[in-house]
Scaffold this motif. Structure first.
Motif, PDB file in Angstrom:
ATOM      1  N   GLY A   1       0.822  -1.209   0.000  1.00 52.71           N
ATOM      2  CA  GLY A   1       0.000   0.000   0.000  1.00 52.71           C
ATOM      3  C   GLY A   1       0.850   1.250   0.000  1.00 52.71           C
ATOM      4  N   ASP A   2       0.202   2.363  -0.339  1.00 50.11           N
ATOM      5  CA  ASP A   2       0.900   3.650  -0.431  1.00 50.11           C
ATOM      6  C   ASP A   2       1.537   4.060   0.890  1.00 50.11           C
ATOM      7  N   HIS A   3       2.458   4.977   0.786  1.00 45.72           N
ATOM      8  CA  HIS A   3       3.070   5.588   1.958  1.00 45.72           C
ATOM      9  C   HIS A   3       2.007   6.328   2.775  1.00 45.72           C
ATOM     10  N   GLY A   4       2.027   6.117   4.074  1.00 49.01           N
ATOM     11  CA  GLY A   4       1.147   6.890   4.953  1.00 49.01           C
ATOM     12  C   GLY A   4      -0.232   6.318   5.209  1.00 49.01           C
ATOM     13  N   VAL A   5      -0.525   5.138   4.636  1.00 49.24           N
ATOM     14  CA  VAL A   5      -1.878   4.584   4.811  1.00 49.24           C
ATOM     15  C   VAL A   5      -2.046   3.855   6.147  1.00 49.24           C
ATOM     16  N   GLY A   6      -0.914   3.510   6.782  1.00 53.94           N
ATOM     17  CA  GLY A   6      -0.992   2.869   8.098  1.00 53.94           C
ATOM     18  C   GLY A   6      -0.435   1.458   8.177  1.00 53.94           C
ATOM     19  N   LYS A   7       0.386   1.069   7.203  1.00 55.87           N
ATOM     20  CA  LYS A   7       0.955  -0.286   7.190  1.00 55.87           C
ATOM     21  C   LYS A   7       1.779  -0.558   8.448  1.00 55.87           C
ATOM     22  N   SER A   8       2.685   0.378   8.759  1.00 55.14           N
ATOM     23  CA  SER A   8       3.560   0.166   9.914  1.00 55.14           C
ATOM     24  C   SER A   8       2.760   0.161  11.209  1.00 55.14           C
ATOM     25  N   SER A   9       1.739   0.999  11.266  1.00 51.74           N
ATOM     26  CA  SER A   9       0.884   1.024  12.460  1.00 51.74           C
ATOM     27  C   SER A   9       0.207  -0.324  12.660  1.00 51.74           C
ATOM     28  N   LEU A  10      -0.301  -0.901  11.570  1.00 54.73           N
ATOM     29  CA  LEU A  10      -0.953  -2.214  11.663  1.00 54.73           C
ATOM     30  C   LEU A  10       0.062  -3.294  12.062  1.00 54.73           C
TER      31      LEU A  10
ATOM     32  N   TRP B   1       7.433  -3.104   2.294  1.00 55.74           N
ATOM     33  CA  TRP B   1       7.045  -2.381   1.072  1.00 55.74           C
ATOM     34  C   TRP B   1       7.156  -0.882   1.324  1.00 55.74           C
ATOM     35  N   GLU B   2       7.823  -0.157   0.451  1.00 58.08           N
ATOM     36  CA  GLU B   2       7.857   1.296   0.595  1.00 58.08           C
ATOM     37  C   GLU B   2       7.891   1.947  -0.770  1.00 58.08           C
ATOM     38  N   THR B   3       6.811   2.606  -1.117  1.00 60.99           N
ATOM     39  CA  THR B   3       6.688   3.144  -2.479  1.00 60.99           C
ATOM     40  C   THR B   3       7.361   4.492  -2.649  1.00 60.99           C
TER      41      THR B   3
ATOM     42  N   GLY C   1      -9.334  -1.054   4.303  1.00 61.05           N
ATOM     43  CA  GLY C   1      -9.551   0.392   4.360  1.00 61.05           C
ATOM     44  C   GLY C   1      -9.224   0.855   5.772  1.00 61.05           C
ATOM     45  N   ASN C   2      -8.053   1.443   5.937  1.00 55.42           N
ATOM     46  CA  ASN C   2      -7.623   1.859   7.278  1.00 55.42           C
ATOM     47  C   ASN C   2      -8.011   3.313   7.554  1.00 55.42           C
ATOM     48  N   LYS C   3      -7.891   3.705   8.814  1.00 50.19           N
ATOM     49  CA  LYS C   3      -8.217   5.045   9.324  1.00 50.19           C
ATOM     50  C   LYS C   3      -9.729   5.274   9.385  1.00 50.19           C
ATOM     51  N   SER C   4     -10.459   4.207   9.684  1.00 48.61           N
ATOM     52  CA  SER C   4     -11.921   4.322   9.731  1.00 48.61           C
ATOM     53  C   SER C   4     -12.398   5.269  10.838  1.00 48.61           C
ATOM     54  N   ASP C   5     -11.489   5.623  11.747  1.00 50.50           N
ATOM     55  CA  ASP C   5     -11.857   6.590  12.797  1.00 50.50           C
ATOM     56  C   ASP C   5     -12.005   8.010  12.253  1.00 50.50           C
ATOM     57  N   LEU C   6     -11.383   8.290  11.101  1.00 55.41           N
ATOM     58  CA  LEU C   6     -11.409   9.658  10.565  1.00 55.41           C
ATOM     59  C   LEU C   6     -12.654   9.880   9.708  1.00 55.41           C
ATOM     60  N   VAL C   7     -13.803   9.781  10.356  1.00 59.16           N
ATOM     61  CA  VAL C   7     -15.080   9.790   9.630  1.00 59.16           C
ATOM     62  C   VAL C   7     -15.292  11.070   8.820  1.00 59.16           C
TER      63      VAL C   7
ATOM     64  N   THR D   1     -10.421  -0.928   9.044  1.00 64.53           N
ATOM     65  CA  THR D   1      -9.746  -0.958  10.341  1.00 64.53           C
ATOM     66  C   THR D   1      -9.437   0.470  10.804  1.00 64.53           C
ATOM     67  N   SER D   2      -9.169   0.580  12.083  1.00 64.54           N
ATOM     68  CA  SER D   2      -8.556   1.793  12.606  1.00 64.54           C
ATOM     69  C   SER D   2      -7.369   1.381  13.472  1.00 64.54           C
ATOM     70  N   ALA D   3      -6.182   1.629  12.950  1.00 65.00           N
ATOM     71  CA  ALA D   3      -4.982   1.314  13.736  1.00 65.00           C
ATOM     72  C   ALA D   3      -4.946   2.190  14.983  1.00 65.00           C
ATOM     73  N   SER D   4      -5.425   3.412  14.861  1.00 56.77           N
ATOM     74  CA  SER D   4      -5.419   4.325  16.017  1.00 56.77           C
ATOM     75  C   SER D   4      -6.271   3.798  17.163  1.00 56.77           C
ATOM     76  N   LEU D   5      -7.442   3.281  16.828  1.00 56.78           N
ATOM     77  CA  LEU D   5      -8.362   2.779  17.863  1.00 56.78           C
ATOM     78  C   LEU D   5      -8.208   1.273  18.088  1.00 56.78           C
TER      79      LEU D   5
HETATM   80  P1  GDP Z   1       2.757   3.584   6.435  1.00 59.25           P
HETATM   81  O1  GDP Z   1       3.551   4.591   5.677  1.00 59.25           O
HETATM   82  O2  GDP Z   1       1.769   2.897   5.537  1.00 59.25           O
HETATM   83  O3  GDP Z   1       3.604   2.614   7.200  1.00 59.25           O
HETATM   84  O4  GDP Z   1       1.859   4.383   7.490  1.00 59.25           O
HETATM   85  P2  GDP Z   1       2.121   4.625   9.050  1.00 59.25           P
HETATM   86  O5  GDP Z   1       1.729   3.431   9.842  1.00 59.25           O
HETATM   87  O6  GDP Z   1       3.489   5.152   9.237  1.00 59.25           O
HETATM   88  O7  GDP Z   1       1.038   5.751   9.355  1.00 59.25           O
HETATM   89  C1  GDP Z   1       1.098   7.022   8.722  1.00 59.25           C
HETATM   90  C2  GDP Z   1       0.404   8.047   9.608  1.00 59.25           C
HETATM   91  O8  GDP Z   1      -0.989   7.737   9.715  1.00 59.25           O
HETATM   92  C3  GDP Z   1       0.943   8.066  11.024  1.00 59.25           C
HETATM   93  O9  GDP Z   1       0.961   9.399  11.461  1.00 59.25           O
HETATM   94  C4  GDP Z   1      -0.079   7.253  11.805  1.00 59.25           C
HETATM   95  O10 GDP Z   1      -0.151   7.659  13.143  1.00 59.25           O
HETATM   96  C5  GDP Z   1      -1.359   7.575  11.061  1.00 59.25           C
HETATM   97  N1  GDP Z   1      -2.348   6.486  11.155  1.00 59.25           N
HETATM   98  C6  GDP Z   1      -2.133   5.173  10.876  1.00 59.25           C
HETATM   99  N2  GDP Z   1      -3.253   4.465  11.055  1.00 59.25           N
HETATM  100  C7  GDP Z   1      -4.208   5.345  11.455  1.00 59.25           C
HETATM  101  C8  GDP Z   1      -5.592   5.213  11.795  1.00 59.25           C
HETATM  102  O11 GDP Z   1      -6.195   4.130  11.777  1.00 59.25           O
HETATM  103  N3  GDP Z   1      -6.248   6.358  12.144  1.00 59.25           N
HETATM  104  C9  GDP Z   1      -5.634   7.565  12.183  1.00 59.25           C
HETATM  105  N4  GDP Z   1      -6.367   8.624  12.550  1.00 59.25           N
HETATM  106  N5  GDP Z   1      -4.329   7.717  11.863  1.00 59.25           N
HETATM  107  C10 GDP Z   1      -3.621   6.634  11.502  1.00 59.25           C
END
Ligand code: GDP
Ligand code: MG
Length: 197
Positions: A30-39, A79-81, A139-145, A169-173
């Motif tokens: 997945g793209d940069h910033g979508v939440g892969k590392s968080s998951l 993976w890092e695009t 579909g991540n970041k479902s908390d950001l409605v 999913t919501s990695a945050s929650l």
């Molecule tokens: P990666 O580049 O795909 O590995 O994405 P990261 O895991 O580094 O997340 C990128 C940014 O999105 C970070 O600032 C995370 O804190 C934020 N983030 C990741 N998952 C979520 C989520 O489920 N909800 C919200 N609100 N932010 C998230």
């Protein structure tokens, strides 16, 4: 980037050599910033402290008990695009080859990441043509409605077209993250069990 093959670390695992067939590589795409590392970090944290090993910079091993059976996943966040240099290209090629299962992640707040997810699915199908690899579209970041750009129905419809599973999913929650990894285990087992017949 350190990518560890099983051969590198199996020597120090004392108990699971007889269960080698229960170990699967799961690659996050997945793209940069979508939440892969968080998951991936949540996956690492889901485990009991000593039941998982951090076996590489971006690689995590953990054993999940799902439906009364243990399965060990090696989750690869390699993976890092953002990096398009030639010497990073092999990492992407490697990712496409090495997975026993894939988690394709987009952010529901970023439509272009949703489009990238489709492209990744197509790429994967082309590279691993003959194989019926388990894939879950996430579909991540479902908390950001309030910043949502991709409707749940769109994600679900995309998964139907691409013949894969879907979850928001919501990695945050920590919402649905455990369910995601359990889902991957179940998909892997379905393929495995149908091969045995
Ligand atoms: P990666 O580049 O795909 O590995 O994405 P990261 O895991 O580094 O997340 C990128 C940014 O999105 C970070 O600032 C995370 O804190 C934020 N983030 C990741 N998952 C979520 C989520 O489920 N909800 C919200 N609100 N932010 C998230
Ligand atoms: Mg990352």
């Amino acid at each position: 980037k350190s990518i560890h093959s099983r051969a590198n670390w199996s020597s120090d695992s004392e108990s699971d050599s007889s269960e080698a067939e229960c170990l699967y590589h799961v690659v996050l795409l997945g793209d940069h910033g979508v939440g892969k590392s968080s998951l991936a970090n949540i996956f690492a944290g889901i485990q009991e402290k000593d039941a998982h090993k951090h076996i590489g910079e971006d690689t995590y091993e953990g054993t999940l008990m799902v439906d009364g059976e243990e399965t060990t996943l090696v989750v690869m966040d390699t993976w890092e695009t953002e990096k398009q240099e030639e010497d990073e290209k092999w990492v992407q090629d490697y990712c496409m080859q090495v997975g026993n299962a894939y988690i394709i992640v987009y952010s529901i707040t970023d439509r272009s990441s949703f489009e990238s997810a489709s492209e990744l699915r197509i790429q994967l199908r082309r590279i691993r043509q003959a194989e019926n690899i388990p894939i879950i579209l996430v579909g991540n970041k479902s908390d950001l409605v309030r910043s949502r750009e991709v409707a749940v129905e769109e994600g679900r419809a995309c998964a139907v077209v691409f013949d894969c599973k879907f979850i928001e999913t919501s990695a945050s929650l920590h919402h649905n993250v455990h369910e995601l990894f359990e889902g991957i285990v179940r998909q892997i087992r379905l393929r495995r069990d149908s091969k045995e017949i």
